[in-house]
Motif scaffolding. Structure first.
Motif, short mmCIF file in Angstrom:
data_model
loop_
_atom_site.label_atom_id
_atom_site.label_comp_id
_atom_site.label_asym_id
_atom_site.label_seq_id
_atom_site.Cartn_x
_atom_site.Cartn_y
_atom_site.Cartn_z
N ARG A 64 0.84 -1.21 0.00
CA ARG A 64 0.00 0.00 0.00
C ARG A 64 0.87 1.25 0.00
O ARG A 64 1.87 1.33 0.72
CB ARG A 64 -0.91 -0.02 1.23
N VAL A 93 -4.92 6.78 1.82
CA VAL A 93 -4.40 5.69 1.00
C VAL A 93 -4.44 6.13 -0.46
O VAL A 93 -5.50 6.51 -0.97
CB VAL A 93 -5.22 4.39 1.20
N ASP A 99 -3.36 0.56 -3.41
CA ASP A 99 -2.77 -0.67 -2.91
C ASP A 99 -2.94 -1.75 -3.96
O ASP A 99 -3.56 -1.52 -5.00
CB ASP A 99 -3.33 -1.08 -1.54
#
Length: 416
Positions: free
Chosen positions: A88, A105, A108
């Motif tokens: 990730r 994030v 990933d």
């Protein structure tokens, strides 16, 4: 069950499914706080992704800074579709050394980047008395309560395990929810919830227990399929009133894997239904009428539950199998129409009224609409299914449908 009770049960399930999977909630923030009796700097080293104790829970295998603007690469212990750890890339921001940070994030190797568009998590540490006040928050856009509730309990568990780690220096995996004894308790609770719908007498309790057992056997088939497909772990979770769900140990890798795991729920029971029918016939021949009736009810319930799971609803097993094996939209529409027509034909032959069957068709259509947007898109396309596997799964689907269709007709002839 009377038509009114049936309508109440179906309506309750549809409403609950809509609330859990489809109701638009918009941006929501889950925020939890707990006082942990340890030094703030120690907790910072555990919660900061680049800290010395970032692997305290075993979730983070390694982490490295990619630039000076807060971009980091994190290797997670969760298995990806190839069996390797998920990788990730995250962006750290609003960093106050030893006190707080936020993280988004970027991408990933498991989920499509669209899954993370609105996601943001924040950690805050404040010294309080002889310990540290830890506050975790996660913001995301939600459709349905299920994932929101899941994140609440996941954060609650993380804080509890963090406190235990701070006190003992050890991390304990798992929890009470997925413990086998807890799941047995949920299964018992599920049967007790269903009992009034079948009548508050011994026969009603037997039918509720039979239906709960049928659900367990169905999910056991999914679990066996996960293991055969190479999942190192698989588990089953009972959800009172809604039934159960089998969960694999990693994301799906191929379309064949999706189809095989989906079909094996009913496929496993397809091996058992003929055996139960034979046992019921034998018990009847030996004069054990009560046992024969009970076994016939088990066979009929198993057959009806599993054949209903094969109808082409978006998230049902039949819908998942057809989406993997049909080469295009036209073939999918034709196969779906054929499968739903065959299901309604079996119901008509079993003695169900035309009104009930029309209502069932409407319910399945509503279910498909409610669940069609609830899936999670993977980061990369699944491996395509080969022609020979496509034909094998189609033949298996037809065979499983025929076995359960026969079970429904056989049981209806003896119990109605």
């Amino acid at each position: 069950m009377s038509p009114i009770i049936t309508a109440i049960l179906v309506g309750s399930n549809l409403g609950l499914i809509f609330l859990l999977m489809s109701v638009p909630l918009g941006l929501r923030t889950v925020r939890l706080s707990r006082l942990v009796p340890t030094d703030r700097q120690r907790l910072w080293q555990a919660l900061w992704p680049l800290g010395a104790d970032a692997g305290w829970s075993g979730e983070i295998l390694s982490a490295e800074a990619l630039d000076e603007q807060g971009m980091v690469r994190i290797m997670l212990s969760w298995e990806g579709r190839d069996g390797k750890p998920i990788e990730r890339r995250s962006q750290l921001s609003d960093v106050v050394e030893g006190s707080s940070f936020s993280m988004r994030v970027i991408d990933d190797t498991a989920l499509d980047v669209s899954f993370w568009t609105d996601y943001r998590e924040t950690v805050e540490l404040v010294s309080e008395g002889g310990g540290t006040r830890v506050t975790l928050s996660q913001t995301d856009r939600y459709r349905g309560l299920a994932f929101l509730v899941f994140r609440y309990f996941a954060m609650r568990r993380e804080l509890g395990k963090l406190r235990r780690w701070a006190e003992t220096g050890r991390y304990r995996k798992g929890g009470w929810f997925e413990h086998p004894l807890s799941q047995v308790g949920f299964a018992v609770l599920s049967a007790l919830i269903l009992w009034p719908f079948f009548g508050l007498h011994l026969g009603g309790l037997a039918l509720a227990a039979i239906l709960t057992s049928v659900v367990a056997l169905h999910e056991l088939g999914h679990m066996a399929a996960f293991r055969l497909m190479g999942h190192s772990s698989a588990r089953m979770i009972f959800i009172p009133l809604l039934g159960g769900i089998a969960i694999g140990g990693r994301p799906y890798n191929s379309r064949f894997e999706v189809a095989f795991v989906a079909l094996m729920g009913a496929g496993f029971s397809a091996f058992l239904v003929p055996i139960i029918i034979a046992a019921s016939v034998l018990a009847s021949a030996e004069g054990h009428k009560a046992s024969a009736a009970l076994l016939a009810a088990l066979a009929g319930c198993a057959a009806l539950f599993n054949i209903a799971n094969l109808v082409p609803v978006w998230k049902f097993d039949g819908g998942q199998v057809l989406r993997q094996i049909c080469p295009g939209p036209a073939a999918l529409a034709l196969a779906s129409f054929f499968l739903l027509s065959a299901f309604l034909a079996v119901g008509w032959r079993a003695g169900f009224s035309s009104g009930f069957l029309l209502a069932a068709g409407a319910v399945f259509s509503i279910l498909s609409l409610l669940t069609m947007s609830s899936g999670v898109k993977p980061r990369y396309e699944l491996q395509p299914i080969q022609t020979v596997d496509r034909l094998a799964m189609a033949a298996a689907l037809l065979a499983v449908f025929i076995i359960h269709g026969y079970g429904v007709l056989w049981a209806s002839a003896r119990l109605i």
